[in-house]
Design a protein around this motif. Sequence first.
Motif, short mmCIF file in Angstrom:
data_model
loop_
_atom_site.label_atom_id
_atom_site.label_comp_id
_atom_site.label_asym_id
_atom_site.label_seq_id
_atom_site.Cartn_x
_atom_site.Cartn_y
_atom_site.Cartn_z
N GLY A 27 17.14 37.79 69.72
CA GLY A 27 16.34 36.41 69.10
C GLY A 27 16.45 35.52 69.79
N PHE A 28 17.03 34.42 69.00
CA PHE A 28 16.52 32.98 69.36
C PHE A 28 18.50 32.58 69.88
N GLY A 29 18.90 33.15 69.78
CA GLY A 29 20.63 33.29 70.31
C GLY A 29 21.20 31.82 70.49
N MET A 30 20.81 31.55 68.87
CA MET A 30 21.57 30.23 68.29
C MET A 30 22.62 30.35 67.90
N ASN A 31 24.16 29.76 68.32
CA ASN A 31 25.39 29.69 67.81
C ASN A 31 25.83 30.10 66.77
N ARG A 32 25.19 28.89 65.21
CA ARG A 32 25.60 29.42 64.33
C ARG A 32 23.56 28.72 63.82
N ASN A 80 24.52 24.73 68.50
CA ASN A 80 25.22 26.09 69.68
C ASN A 80 26.93 25.39 69.82
N CYS A 81 27.18 25.13 68.70
CA CYS A 81 28.54 24.50 68.46
C CYS A 81 30.08 25.28 68.85
#
Length: 539
Positions: free
Chosen positions: A123-128, A259-260
């Motif tokens: 998907g959007f590939g964000m971490n959190r 993106n923590c």
Amino acid sequence: MEFACCWTKKELAPEECPNIAEGEEELYSVHRRRVMEKCLDCPLFANDLLRFKESGHPLAEIFSIVVSEFLDQKSQLQSLGGFLSSKTREIKFLHELSLVLQTSVDLDEVLSVAMTAITAGKGFGMNRAFLLMTDKERQALRGYLGVGPRTMEEAWHIWEDVNRSNLTLRDMARLFQKNKLSSEKVKFNDILERLSVPLRDQQHVFNRALRERKPILVENAFSNPDIDPDLAQLLGVDSFLIMPLISRHRRIGLIIADNCITRKPITSQDLQSMETFAFPVAFALERAFLYERLQEEIDKLTVVNIKLKEQQELIVKMEKMALVGRITSSIAHSIRNPLMIIGGFARSLLKNMEQDDSKRDYLETIVHEAKQLEGVLEEVLTYSESLYPALDAWDINQLISGVRDDLAGHLARRGVTCMLELAPELPKVSIDYRQISYCIKTIITSALETATAEGEIVIRTWRDDGVVVVKISDNGTPLSPEMVETLTTPFMVTQNLGTGVGLPLCKTILEKHGSPFIIESSPEGGTHYIIRLPIKEEM
């Protein structure tokens, strides 16, 4: 002029070109492809091109320009191909996402798909990501759900699982809903509780995003004057994205993504992609919430409808009982006076009669039968008066003990023992003492009718959820459901128990006390009579 690169040769031996990898062996004989794919990027070709240019050949300059332009075009085409591939994946992803969001009314499914879409690599590939929702009163934004890893170790486990599974977005969302949704809510509970923000705080960045209806990319959060230092400290990242969720001018909530773990910068492309995603998510969440509230209202209306139906049935039943009460009261009063006269004359004659008189047995029979009829009339009159209990606080254990003592002689004549297992220190119950005494006495008497010789009746009491339970059990012949129905119907006749209003009157009395009259047959034999009496509330 000899060249170091093999670009001038039509065919090559395997050892002549180090740039051809395993699986590309056909390039040894395909000259055009070899030049385009390998030679133009080869350091030896670059040296040959430099030597050719230094040779002063009139075509050298033009040749260099053509090669340079070709390499630029090739680079642009590769970049465009990557962009098109990325857009194709994004369109496919948004299509798959929209199918779920447009059709689902299940809140958990919508949440699972939306949050998986934000954090999954496909998907959007964000971490959190964190979801904040406006409360029912629309007074504040409150943390609702958090998704993603909290540590690098957890992130590696998640990424390895995703790489091994090769699932579609929808399959990943279903797996997340089934296995992780509830645990994710708990995992980020400490952060979600502190993410709540009143909607009246117009200066807060969350409310500003909702007011302006556009995403905000926060950078340098720890030194940004527009960002609350406590918020930056809570999230623990210097850059994060705030995406408002607006549906038809209605503020649904917002999503915070960062993106923590990887600390990868959030780009303008990420911002645009998330903005495209925000509206269908907001609409799906609003629909799911409305559907959930609709179901709650339907459930409430169903309960109200059931209660209304019960009240209607109760009204009809009360009207019938009132009619029966008036009829029975009229008949009983008409019979009572002649019966008392008959009984009184019989007792007077019997008092003055010699013990050996042959007519004494007849008079004793008349007195006994008149007394029984007076008891029946008393029940009938009690039935007609039972619609109006006089409630007060009473000790149920004391009441039961008193009734058992009154019936001691009757129990002894039948050879039946009555055991009491009364819970100590029970609270007082709100009852009509006379009517409940009548019920306990009638139930014990009814149990005696079916009790076996040397049988046993056990009376137990205990407290249970705002009521005191009285359970009277015998070990006689179990009653069938048909027999139970007959015994609780006024003036019905049974072969063994005759005609009367005893148990039906108990049922009426208990209903007026707000207690159902439960009669159960025991699998081990015998019958249980269960009464649930309300506890007297302390003033």
